[in-house]
Design an enzyme around this catalytic site. Structure first.
Site, PDB file in Angstrom:
ATOM      1  N   LYS A 154      52.872  35.892 -18.958  1.00  0.00           N
ATOM      2  CA  LYS A 154      54.330  35.862 -18.838  1.00  0.00           C
ATOM      3  C   LYS A 154      54.917  36.784 -19.896  1.00  0.00           C
ATOM      4  O   LYS A 154      54.676  36.600 -21.093  1.00  0.00           O
ATOM      5  CB  LYS A 154      54.842  34.437 -19.013  1.00  0.00           C
ATOM      6  CG  LYS A 154      56.362  34.346 -19.006  1.00  0.00           C
ATOM      7  CD  LYS A 154      56.844  32.914 -18.942  1.00  0.00           C
ATOM      8  CE  LYS A 154      58.357  32.855 -19.005  1.00  0.00           C
ATOM      9  NZ  LYS A 154      58.857  31.484 -18.920  1.00  0.00           N
ATOM     10  N   LYS A 162      54.092  37.030 -14.360  1.00  0.00           N
ATOM     11  CA  LYS A 162      55.540  36.924 -14.272  1.00  0.00           C
ATOM     12  C   LYS A 162      56.194  37.884 -15.243  1.00  0.00           C
ATOM     13  O   LYS A 162      55.781  37.907 -16.401  1.00  0.00           O
ATOM     14  CB  LYS A 162      55.925  35.482 -14.605  1.00  0.00           C
ATOM     15  CG  LYS A 162      57.401  35.217 -14.659  1.00  0.00           C
ATOM     16  CD  LYS A 162      57.622  33.804 -15.082  1.00  0.00           C
ATOM     17  CE  LYS A 162      59.114  33.564 -15.156  1.00  0.00           C
ATOM     18  NZ  LYS A 162      59.436  32.285 -15.703  1.00  0.00           N
TER      19      LYS A 162
HETATM   20  C1  PBG Z   1      61.322  29.086 -19.132  1.00  0.00           C
HETATM   21  C2  PBG Z   1      61.295  29.773 -17.839  1.00  0.00           C
HETATM   22  C3  PBG Z   1      61.961  30.957 -17.560  1.00  0.00           C
HETATM   23  C4  PBG Z   1      61.739  31.243 -16.206  1.00  0.00           C
HETATM   24  C5  PBG Z   1      60.933  30.224 -15.690  1.00  0.00           C
HETATM   25  N1  PBG Z   1      60.659  29.321 -16.725  1.00  0.00           N
HETATM   26  C6  PBG Z   1      62.837  31.797 -18.415  1.00  0.00           C
HETATM   27  C7  PBG Z   1      62.449  32.128 -19.769  1.00  0.00           C
HETATM   28  O1  PBG Z   1      61.266  32.191 -20.117  1.00  0.00           O
HETATM   29  O2  PBG Z   1      63.364  32.341 -20.557  1.00  0.00           O
HETATM   30  C8  PBG Z   1      62.315  32.424 -15.504  1.00  0.00           C
HETATM   31  C9  PBG Z   1      62.374  32.397 -14.023  1.00  0.00           C
HETATM   32  C10 PBG Z   1      63.277  33.405 -13.428  1.00  0.00           C
HETATM   33  O3  PBG Z   1      63.863  34.282 -14.106  1.00  0.00           O
HETATM   34  O4  PBG Z   1      63.438  33.352 -12.203  1.00  0.00           O
HETATM   35  N2  PBG Z   1      60.306  28.285 -19.524  1.00  0.00           N
END
Ligand code: PBG
Length: 324
Positions: free
Chosen positions: A194, A247
């Site tokens: 991520k 992601k």
């Molecule tokens: C946070 C989380 C995020 C997303 C999913 N879980 C955002 C972040 O890490 O700040 C993002 C999903 C999206 O942008 O569609 N744990």
């Protein structure tokens, strides 16, 4: 001429016959944002056409998704500010909104796979994915809480817990806690690679979860790194993840392929909120054909190597598959 590649592109029937990448509804994961209250369906300005819903409305949506052939939902909770703290206490309550939602969906739609976001940020007064001490995100105390959160989701009936925090060692901690608590059959979908991405902006609007100070670069990955993604993924596989995720998706298609080649378990990709918003905005201006943009981008994510795709376009994709 010996080779005439155009022979295989000559008609719609031939093109369909030789098509390599095929999207199917059961490979899509629909993210859902749940809020407190009843009969609530709130617009999210930076995610046009997507909503925050109370549980009753969420159940209607889950029913529609099921009818369309979508078999998994990924649940996120919007927590009111008054219930946020540094330890995410609200996330652990047996009668919390997440736990209640899991039980309700499980009861009303037993065939729907329930995946749950395991992370502190929606519940954190600092908007970070870990406990904060002196402006730092503390790893080991955080994973103890994440493991408890995962067990409480499993107890409510989640099929897969999906830790999205990027703390070190959290998959092992969660797997161990699930085993110890007697939830041997609960799966783990790790957000393994991520990245610290600007494309999460609209999601943070949806959940009001933007970091209160700093950024997430001490735990989420540097977009410039590729080998590190493989390292993270292999660690999660070793720690017991059942599915690994990359992601965001579109700027990371190379990473998806790399991860697919490096593992033997299902790979998912999250086509994130900002990627959705870009297509919506261009379509609203009349600069792109929305339906075509949806299909081309989604197919590219599958072609890159994603077995599963979490996407805000899930319903559109099924409509477009059915009309093709
Ligand atoms: C946070 C989380 C995020 C997303 C999913 N879980 C955002 C972040 O890490 O700040 C993002 C999903 C999206 O942008 O569609 N744990």
């Amino acid at each position: 001429m010996i080779h005439r590649p155009r022979i295989l592109r000559a008609s719609a029937s031939i093109r369909k016959m030789v098509q390599e990448t095929i999207l199917q509804p059961q490979h899509l994961i629909a993210p859902l944002f749940i809020v407190e209250g009843e009969n609530v369906e709130e617009d999210i300005p930076s995610l046009p056409g997507y909503y925050r819903r109370s549980l009753d409305k969420t159940l209607e949506e889950v029913f529609q998704l099921y009818e369309l052939g979508i078999r998994s939902v990924l649940l996120f909770i919007k927590c009111p500010d008054s219930k946020k703290d540094n330890e995410g206490t609200e996330a652990l309550r047996e009668d919390g909104l997440m736990q209640t939602a899991i039980r309700a969906i499980r009861k009303q739609m037993p065939g729907m796979l329930i995946m749950t976001d395991v992370a502190l940020d929606p519940y954190s007064s600092y908007g970070h994915d870990g406990i904060v001490k002196e402006q730092e995100i503390i790893n080991d105390e955080t994973i103890a809480i994440l493991a408890k959160m995962a067990v409480s989701h499993a107890a409510a009936g989640a099929h897969f817990v999906a830790p999205s925090d990027m703390m070190d060692g959290r998959i092992a901690a969660i797997r161990h806690s699930l085993e110890t608590a007697g939830y041997q059959n609960t799966g783990i979908m790790g957000y393994s690679a991520k990245y610290a991405s600007c494309f999460y902006g609209p999601f943070r609007d949806a959940l009001d979860s933007a970091p209160g100070f700093g950024d997430k670069k001490t735990y989420q990955m540097d977009p410039a790194n590729r080998l590190e993604a493989v390292k993270e993924v292999l660690l999660d596989v070793n720690e017991g993840a059942d599915i690994v995720m990359v992601k965001p998706a579109l700027s990371y298609l190379d990473i998806i392929r790399e991860v697919k080649n490096a593992t033997h378990i299902p790979v998912s990709a999250y086509h994130v909120s900002g990627e959705y918003a870009m297509i919506k905005a261009a379509a609203q201006k009349g600069w792109l054909n929305e339906d075509q943009a949806i299909m081309e981008t989604t197919v590219s994510i599958k072609r890159a190597g994603a077995d599963l795709i979490a996407t805000y376009f899930a319903k559109d994709i099924v409509r477009l598959i059915n009309n093709a």
